[in-house]
Structures are given as structure tokens and as C-alpha cells.
Design an enzyme around this catalytic site. Structure first.
Site, PDB file in Angstrom:
ATOM      1  N   MET A   1       0.851  -1.180   0.000  1.00 52.26           N
ATOM      2  CA  MET A   1       0.000   0.000   0.000  1.00 52.26           C
ATOM      3  C   MET A   1       0.885   1.227   0.000  1.00 52.26           C
ATOM      4  SD  MET A   1      -2.882   0.951   2.783  1.00 52.26           S
ATOM      5  CE  MET A   1      -4.010   2.284   2.537  1.00 52.26           C
TER       6      MET A   1
ATOM      7  N   ALA B   1      -0.051  -0.558   6.341  1.00 58.97           N
ATOM      8  CA  ALA B   1       0.285  -0.292   4.938  1.00 58.97           C
ATOM      9  C   ALA B   1       1.094  -1.462   4.371  1.00 58.97           C
ATOM     10  CB  ALA B   1       1.011   1.043   4.816  1.00 58.97           C
ATOM     11  N   SER B   2       2.223  -1.177   3.716  1.00 58.63           N
ATOM     12  CA  SER B   2       2.949  -2.213   2.988  1.00 58.63           C
ATOM     13  C   SER B   2       3.739  -3.175   3.861  1.00 58.63           C
ATOM     14  CB  SER B   2       3.895  -1.567   1.965  1.00 58.63           C
ATOM     15  OG  SER B   2       3.168  -1.094   0.862  1.00 58.63           O
ATOM     16  N   ILE B   3       3.787  -2.938   5.164  1.00 58.22           N
ATOM     17  CA  ILE B   3       4.373  -3.958   6.037  1.00 58.22           C
ATOM     18  C   ILE B   3       3.640  -5.282   5.838  1.00 58.22           C
ATOM     19  CG2 ILE B   3       4.729  -4.651   8.440  1.00 58.22           C
ATOM     20  CD1 ILE B   3       5.057  -1.705   9.141  1.00 58.22           C
TER      21      ILE B   3
END
Length: 445
Positions: free
Chosen positions: A1, A96-98
């Protein structure tokens, strides 16, 4: 994300998500560098948090552990600003992108079970994929490492109601008709779309929804009770909203509900706590989730992303000889990271729900505290010193710092965010001077 509007905004907002260092070749001791002021790690962490609150309205939670022992933990700011609900250590923040690490873990476990070949075309597992010519060219290894050429979906998703994207398959029409941006395997091109396809592969091979599979195989076995991908309209206890500074009203804040993803998925956007992330990154490295061999494969960087290198859903970065393994994520009103400092024995998790500059400051402070001053953080300190000089003094003062910098050291591009903060704090003249120095040292192409 990632950011929802453009690549330039994505890089500004996401900033240090893997690109947390500058170009310096010598450790710099100039203005802005705090250095080692002594004291325990916990005391220095606490001082850094206090400074981040003052400097950048820091809001979030962080946890530093060594083995099973908590070295430092703290939550500050507000999870919900309307009623003033405070953040807590167990507050659920958007990661998010974690979350891409969860997807990568699921994929790599399927590989270890013999159910998936990292280098087989995606079409083998998704025979009904609406663009077979594309699915026949791309592999799981390429999608995990952002080297498949598959693009993103943020511009397309912004044109439709966010509630339309609640399941993995809902994102497919946004990416299926996109041509590949480059030859698969050629280079890194950050791709949320590739992770959607990976999620579809997980669903095809397991017969479960992506969310159910991640919950059953990762969250529940590890006791990660604070983690999930709840939609925005579900009442979730202790879930933080994200906030950004209002660009039009001095001192006002806006929540990110109308620019946030409706529900988390394979590309990220779910929720977790700093303790859950610490648990996950520990389990990832100690053999509970992947074999040592697969862990080594996943964490070996394949492509540069700033000073870090991106492997298979996981990044690695080395500072002063200390290797870090983990991932980062960010969006509007969201920024976070989780790292395993392999030789030092630390794990560090930080999740924030404010503007990105608060995250930047703590990201750099923690690296300085744990790894020592280095070129990895010099560029940030130089950029911040220049913005402070321009804001509080003059463009000439900022230019003097720039001219006196060590050869090869370039300032981190913090100028746009710092100018916006100055305007938000009622200092438009200072903001204008910041943008003037930015135009000098970063002239438009």
C-alpha cells in the site's frame, strides 16, 4: 500500500520506506546530528520521542526488544482526535505495505510445501486469469521482489467507491488490462498489483480467502490477536485513525478515511500492533514460519530500494556493519516499520498515525541510537538542518550549510514536507524560504 496520487507524492509520503539514507560517503558531524549523548538506550529513545513530538507532532507507538525483554516501549498522540482517545501500546494501527511480509510468508510456505514453484509462470496457478499473455510471463519470485513489471492500481481505485474493493478479486479489473511496465525480471518497479496476484495464487492453492489463510496460518499460531484486515466501516476496538495536516487551515487536521483503502489485502493496508509485529519478525527469523534456508533466500536483497535492498517481500539494510531485515509501509496519515537487527539481537517496531515527518525523525533516531552515526542518516540530518536554517533564519544560512557539506553528501529531500509543516504552524514566510532553498539544491528537471 502506497501513496494514492502519483509517484512523486508516493516518494514524498513514503519517503524512508526503504530509502532512508542519503548519498554521503563520510559520517557527518554537522548541524542536525545529535550524536551519542550517552545514557541508556531507553533514555535516548525517550529523548528522541520527546523531540519528535515537538518537532513533528509525532503520534504512534513503538517497541524495542532484545530477545524476549522489552528495552523500551511508548505510545503517544491520539488514536482518535475528535474525542481525544489516546494511542496505547496495544493500539491497532494501519500497517500499509508492512503487510506484504504476510503475503510473502504465505507464498514461501507454499513453496516449502511443494505446492508452488517460485519460477513458474503465474498462469500455471491462475489458468482463468483474464490476461493470460501477462500471467504467462510473470513469476512469484518476480512479483515478490517487485520485478514483474506489473503496475499499480491507485489512480484507478480513486475513481470508484472504496467499498467496491473488499476482496482480493475485486482489485483484479484494475490491473488485468494494464500492459507490463518493463520486461519481467529486468529491474525493480514497486508494484501493489503484483501482490494482488500473489494473493489470488494463495486463494487458488489453499481454497481459503486470503484473509482467512493469513489468520489461520500466521496470526492465530503466533497469538497476534491485535492483527487483522477489518474493513473501515466495522467497529474495531482500539483501532487508530490516520491523520494529515490540513493544507488550508492553520493547525487543523484531517482524517484519512476518504483516501484510505477500505480493507487490507495482499498488498497491505491491514492493522496490527507493535507487539504483534515484534512477534512476527522474531518468528520469521527463528524458524517458526520459514526454514533457515528459505529465510536466507527471502532476506537476500535482489534490487536496490534507496540504501536498502528488496528481497522476496522483505528488505535488508546494513548500517555500520549491522544488518537489518524487515519492511516498512506508508500512506496518507500512515507510516511504520518493523526490523530485526540480526547481529545486535534487537527487534524494533513502530507504527504511526500522523504525518510522515514524525516517522522520519524516529526512524533516523533509532538507527543512530542502535547502529551509530553513519552515512545512512547523514543526508537526513543535513536536510533537516538546512530546512531549520531557512525557516528560522534565511536562505543564505541554509545555502551556507549546503556549501559546507562533505563531498558526496546530498541533503535528504525533506523540503516539501517541512514547508507544509511550517505553513500549518502559521509560518508562511519560513515555508517560502524552505521552498526557495529546495529550488536551489533540487532544481526542477
Amino acid at each position: 500500500m502506497t501513496g494514492a496520487v502519483s509517484v512523486s507524492i508516493w516518494m514524498t509520503r513514503r519517503g524512508v520506506m526503504g530509502a532512508t539514507a542519503g548519498l554521503g560517503v563520510l559520517s557527518w558531524g554537522g548541524p542536525g546530528r545529535t550524536g551519542d549523548k550517552g545514557g541508556s538506550i531507553a533514555a535516548r529513545m525517550d529523548a528522541a520521542v520527546e523531540q519528535a513530538i515537538i518537532d513533528s507532532d509525532f503520534s504512534g507507538a513503538l517497541m524495542l526488544k532484545r530477545g524476549d525483554q522489552v528495552v523500551y516501549q511508548r505510545a503517544v498522540g491520539q488514536a482518535e482526535r475528535v474525542f481525544g482517545a489516546a494511542n496505547r501500546i496495544d493500539t491497532r494501527f494501519n500497517v500499509a505495505s508492512i503487510g506484504k511480509m504476510f503475503t510473502a510468508t504465505a507464498i514461501l510456505r507454499l513453496v516449502e510445501q511443494g505446492r508452488l514453484d517460485l519460477d513458474a509462470p503465474a498462469l500455471r496457478y491462475l489458468p482463468d486469469y483474464p490476461a493470460p499473455a501477462i500471467a504467462g510471463q510473470i513469476t512469484a519470485r518476480q512479483m515478490l521482489s517487485h520485478s514483474s513489471g506489473v503496475g499499480n492500481y491507485w489512480e484507478a481505485i480513486a475513481q470508484k467507491p472504496s467499498q467496491a474493493f473488499a476482496e482480493t478479486r475485486d482489485f483484479l479489473p484494475l490491473i488485468a488490462d494494464q500492459p507490463l511496465e518493463f520486461t519481467p525480471g529486468e529491474r525493480l518497479g514497486y508494484s501493489n498489483g503484483g501482490y494482488v496476484i500473489l494473493g489470488l495464487i494463495v486463494e487458488a492453492l489453499t481454497g481459503e480467502t486470503f484473509a482467512d489463510h493469513i489468520r489461520r496460518t500466521i496470526f492465530e499460531p503466533l497469538g497476534m490477536s491485535g492483527s487483522g484486515d477489518w474493513p473501515l466501516d466495522v467497529v474495531v476496538p482500539n483501532r487508530a485513525d490516520g491523520y494529515t495536516r490540513d493544507e488550508a487551515v492553520i493547525g487543523a487536521w484531517r482524517n484519512n478515511l476518504f483516501v484510505n483503502q477500505f480493507r487490507g489485502g495482499p498488498a497491505g493496508g491491514g492493522y496490527s500492533t507493535v507487539e504483534d509485529l515484534s512477534t512476527f519478525i522474531t518468528a520469521l527469523g527463528d524458524g517458526r514460519l520459514l526454514s533457515p534456508q528459505m529465510y536466507a533466500t527471502a532476506t537476500t536483497g535482489l534490487f536496490d530500494l534507496g540504501r536498502a535492498r528488496y528481497g522476496l517481500g522483505v528488505m535488508e539494510e546494513t548500517i555500520n556493519g549491522h544488518r537489518m531485515v524487515g519492511n516498512t509501509g506508508g500512506h496518507f496519515g500512515i507510516a511504520g516499520e518493523v526490523w530485526r537487527y540480526e547481529d545486535l539481537g534487537y527487534t524494533f517496531a513502530m507504527l504511526t498515525n500522523g504525518e510522515v515527518d514524525g516517522y522520519w525523525g524516529m526512524n533516523i533516531a533509532v538507527k543512530d541510537i542502535l547502529c551509530g552515526p553513519s552515512p545512512a542518516t547523514d543526508a537526513y540530518h543535513l536536510g533537516m538542518a538546512m530546512t531549520a536554517a531557512a525557516r528560522d533564519d534565511s536562505v543564505a544560512a541554509a545555502r551556507a550549510l549546503f556549501d559546507a557539506r562533505p563531498q558526496g553528501l546530498e541533503p535528504r529531500s525533506v523540503f516539501e514536507v517541512e514547508a507544509a509543516k511550517a505553513r500549518h504552524r502559521g509560518n508562511p514566510d519560513g515555508a517560502e524560504r524552505i521552498m526557495q532553498i529546495a529550488a536551489i539544491v533540487e532544481p526542477p528537471a
